[in-house]
Design a protein around this motif. Structure first.
Motif, short mmCIF file in Angstrom:
data_model
loop_
_atom_site.label_atom_id
_atom_site.label_comp_id
_atom_site.label_asym_id
_atom_site.label_seq_id
_atom_site.Cartn_x
_atom_site.Cartn_y
_atom_site.Cartn_z
N TRP A 92 10.23 -1.02 6.93
CA TRP A 92 8.83 -1.33 7.48
C TRP A 92 8.51 -2.36 7.02
O TRP A 92 8.68 -3.11 6.08
N TRP A 110 3.95 0.15 -0.66
CA TRP A 110 3.44 1.26 0.06
C TRP A 110 2.27 2.04 -0.32
O TRP A 110 1.45 2.41 0.47
N ASP A 164 10.56 8.12 9.96
CA ASP A 164 9.34 7.69 9.67
C ASP A 164 8.01 8.58 9.64
O ASP A 164 7.15 8.48 9.07
N LEU A 171 8.31 10.36 6.49
CA LEU A 171 7.72 9.51 5.30
C LEU A 171 6.20 9.32 5.54
O LEU A 171 5.48 9.42 4.36
N LEU A 209 4.47 11.11 2.23
CA LEU A 209 3.74 9.74 1.41
C LEU A 209 2.19 9.91 1.46
O LEU A 209 1.43 9.13 1.04
N LEU A 251 9.12 0.59 -0.02
CA LEU A 251 8.99 1.97 -0.08
C LEU A 251 9.42 2.49 -1.34
O LEU A 251 10.25 1.77 -2.04
N THR A 302 11.25 11.03 0.82
CA THR A 302 10.02 10.15 0.25
C THR A 302 10.60 8.96 -0.03
O THR A 302 10.09 8.07 -0.59
N SER A 348 13.11 5.05 0.74
CA SER A 348 13.36 4.06 1.51
C SER A 348 14.70 4.36 2.24
O SER A 348 15.58 5.26 1.88
#
Length: 316
Positions: free
Chosen positions: A125, A141, A173, A176, A180, A230, A245, A247
């Motif tokens: 990201w 993040w 994504d 995530l 998160l 992340l 959860t 990267s």
């Protein structure tokens, strides 16, 4: 990008779309498997880095080794089926598909590993670097929810927008964002080309944006971006896509050949095994195609003319 990634990865504009081409597995090349013919069929994924690999390989196969080269545009996962069936001979940039590797390389043995491309891929990201200068802590993040209002768009439903490319990409994504507990909505631009257009427009106006993006990618030279950190990747942390959860990993990009082609492909198969270049080489060609608007053939010719010390080793 991809590991589970189908950065996935037509017209030049469509070929610049990061992973969103139509499923062309049934579009066999008229030259594929032509007995006695000195031909090679290459799979082309829909992002410009993959197109650069194919352009240079095609140019050298045709002009230095005397082959007729045909190309077929195939999405990332269907490309494995096409390669296994002999509809294409080579896949020059794979971002990691363990299920397909097990099925076709290990079990069926219809596909053979052809070594590293020489380029390491990474998905992440990213936010524009000009935004980081205003808000240095935005690259963690844990602070994204604090800045969600900066990224709201008409498409994000009152939440911050996380821009992805094509819906055909395989990304983590949505999971995530959910796992998160981020106040964001994944919004698909539709293709790599559309995503690039949006990012360039945001950058021109110095507007905030948060985007799924990947390297290598020529756009970093035009729009400097900084990765949002992340939770760190650890082996196996992405085993269950619904619970992820962490990267995305850094992935040495791989080449694969049809197993029968390895046996019968002669100098072409040897050349494709030897084909290995750097991120800088790939980005140089990609920049010529996507930004300078050269045709893939002209970009390949220009790169070949200026880098004989690199490609001559592939012919030996």
């Amino acid at each position: 990008m991809r590991l589970r990634t189908t950065l996935a990865v037509g017209s030049l504009l469509l070929l610049l779309t990061g992973c969103g081409a139509a499923d062309m597995t049934k579009q066999a090349s008229p030259f594929a498997n032509a007995r006695g013919a000195k031909t090679v069929t290459l799979s082309v994924q829909s992002w410009v880095g993959a197109q650069s690999n194919v352009a240079v390989a095609q140019y050298l196969l045709e002009h230095k080794l005397g082959y007729r080269v045909d190309t077929v545009q195939v999405d990332e996962v269907p490309a494995w089926d096409a390669l296994s069936q002999g509809r294409v001979d080579a896949l020059l940039e794979d971002w990691g598909h363990p299920d397909q590797e097990k099925r076709y390389v290990t079990d069926k043995k219809t596909i053979t590993r052809a070594g590293d491309l020489g380029v390491t891929g990474h998905i992440g990201w990213y936010v524009p670097t000009y935004l980081v200068k205003q808000h240095p802590d935005i690259t963690n993040w844990k602070n994204l929810n604090k800045y969600a209002s900066l990224f709201r768009t008409p498409e994000s439903g009152g939440k911050g927008q996380l821009m992805d490319g094509s819906p055909s990409y395989v990304t983590n994504d949505k999971a995530l964002v959910k796992n998160l507990k981020l106040d964001y909505q994944v919004v698909f631009a539709g293709s790599e080309a559309a995503q690039i257009t949006q990012m360039k427009q945001f950058a021109k106006e110095k507007k905030p944006f948060l985007t799924y993006w990947y390297s290598p990618q020529w756009l970093f030279k035009k729009v400097p971006m900084t990765e949002v950190k992340l939770p760190p990747y650890k082996e196996g942390c992405d085993a269950d896509p619904a619970k992820i959860t962490c990267s995305y990993p850094h992935t040495p990009l791989q080449k694969f050949l049809n197993a029968d082609f390895v046996k019968s492909g002669g100098k072409a198969a040897a050349f494709l095994k030897n084909f290995k270049w750097t991120t800088e080489d790939q980005n140089e060609v990609s920049l010529m195609i996507a930004d300078q608007k050269l045709s893939p053939q002209d970009a390949a010719r220009k790169w070949v003319d200026s880098h004989p010390e690199v490609w001559k080793k592939w012919l030996s």
